[in-house]
Design a protein around this motif. Structure first.
Motif, short mmCIF file in Angstrom:
data_model
loop_
_atom_site.label_atom_id
_atom_site.label_comp_id
_atom_site.label_asym_id
_atom_site.label_seq_id
_atom_site.Cartn_x
_atom_site.Cartn_y
_atom_site.Cartn_z
N ASP A 183 -13.87 4.93 6.17
CA ASP A 183 -12.46 4.55 6.16
C ASP A 183 -11.57 5.73 5.81
OD1 ASP A 183 -9.95 3.14 4.51
OD2 ASP A 183 -10.58 2.16 6.36
N THR B 248 -11.20 -0.73 2.02
CA THR B 248 -11.19 0.73 2.17
C THR B 248 -12.25 1.39 1.29
OG1 THR B 248 -9.48 0.94 0.48
CG2 THR B 248 -8.74 0.76 2.77
N CYS C 197 0.07 2.92 4.63
CA CYS C 197 -0.92 2.91 5.71
C CYS C 197 -1.31 1.51 6.16
CB CYS C 197 -2.16 3.70 5.28
SG CYS C 197 -2.79 3.16 3.69
N LEU C 198 -1.21 0.52 5.30
CA LEU C 198 -1.59 -0.85 5.68
C LEU C 198 -0.40 -1.66 6.19
CD1 LEU C 198 -3.97 -1.78 2.72
CD2 LEU C 198 -4.58 -0.82 4.95
N SER D 82 -7.89 3.61 7.57
CA SER D 82 -6.49 3.70 7.14
C SER D 82 -6.20 5.01 6.43
CB SER D 82 -6.17 2.53 6.21
OG SER D 82 -6.90 2.66 5.00
N GLY D 83 -7.23 5.66 5.89
CA GLY D 83 -7.02 6.91 5.17
C GLY D 83 -6.18 6.70 3.93
N SER D 84 -6.29 5.52 3.33
CA SER D 84 -5.38 5.17 2.25
C SER D 84 -5.68 5.90 0.94
CB SER D 84 -5.43 3.66 1.99
OG SER D 84 -6.71 3.30 1.49
N SER E 168 0.87 -1.18 0.00
CA SER E 168 0.00 0.00 0.00
C SER E 168 0.90 1.23 0.00
CB SER E 168 -0.92 -0.01 1.23
OG SER E 168 -0.21 0.34 2.40
#
Length: 181
Positions: free
Chosen positions: A78, A73, A48-49, A83-85, A45
């Motif tokens: 989310d 996500t 974040c993961l 995670s805010g990915s 990722s």
């Protein structure tokens, strides 16, 4: 690097993306390795993961068994609280323990294929008692790995497995060698 770690007697986990849906940073066949002390090579990722992925790798090493995780996500929450990915997708990963004291067929098939520039086709059972087991095909050579060792991955075997309550969900993907420029 992973080969060096194993030669030094370090155990590691191979973490492999086996299934995705929607927008994800990496697709099926992408992988990273995590040393037994948490040091990793690769990314699945934007960062974040990775803490959760390293924890999953640790669990695979601790239990000496395949471990699955799903990172989803797609929900609006989310982006704010998760995670805010920035991705709107689902990624399922498999962490497999790779021990320095024993030969791990999938790991070595991946390393051999990647270093020689060949495509490796992989089929992995995603559920049931043989989850994490499967087979890889490298230039016509079948390499079985994990629990079940790929015995039930032919079509009649899959159909029979469904009737016997064994796994019926499999992921199949090609692992492409890195581009050489």
């Amino acid at each position: 690097m992973a080969r060096r770690w194993l030669a030094q007697g370090r155990d590691l986990a191979l973490v492999l993306v086996v299934d995705t849906e929607g927008s994800t940073y990496r697709k099926p066949g992408a992988f990273l390795v995590v040393q037994d002390d948490g040091i990793r090579r690769g990314a699945l990722s934007g960062g974040c993961l990775e803490p959760d992925i390293v924890a999953l790798a640790g669990k695979a090493l601790e239990t000496d068994a395949a471990q699955f995780a799903e990172f989803d996500t797609r929900a609006d929450d989310d982006l704010l609280f998760g995670s805010g990915s920035g991705c709107r997708g689902r990624m399922r990963v498999l962490a497999l323990p790779v021990r320095s004291r024993r030969r791990e067929p999938l790991f070595h098939a991946i390393v051999d294929a990647m270093s020689s520039g060949r495509v490796l086709r992989v089929v992995i059972a995603l559920d049931g008692p043989q989850a994490g087991g499967g087979a890889a095909c490298d230039d016509g050579r079948l390499i079985a790995f994990g629990s079940g060792s790929g015995r039930d991955l032919d079509e009649p075997g899959v159909e029979n497995a469904a009737h016997a309550g064994r796994p019926t969900q499999h992921a199949m993907f090609d692992m492409l060698p890195p581009l050489r420029l």
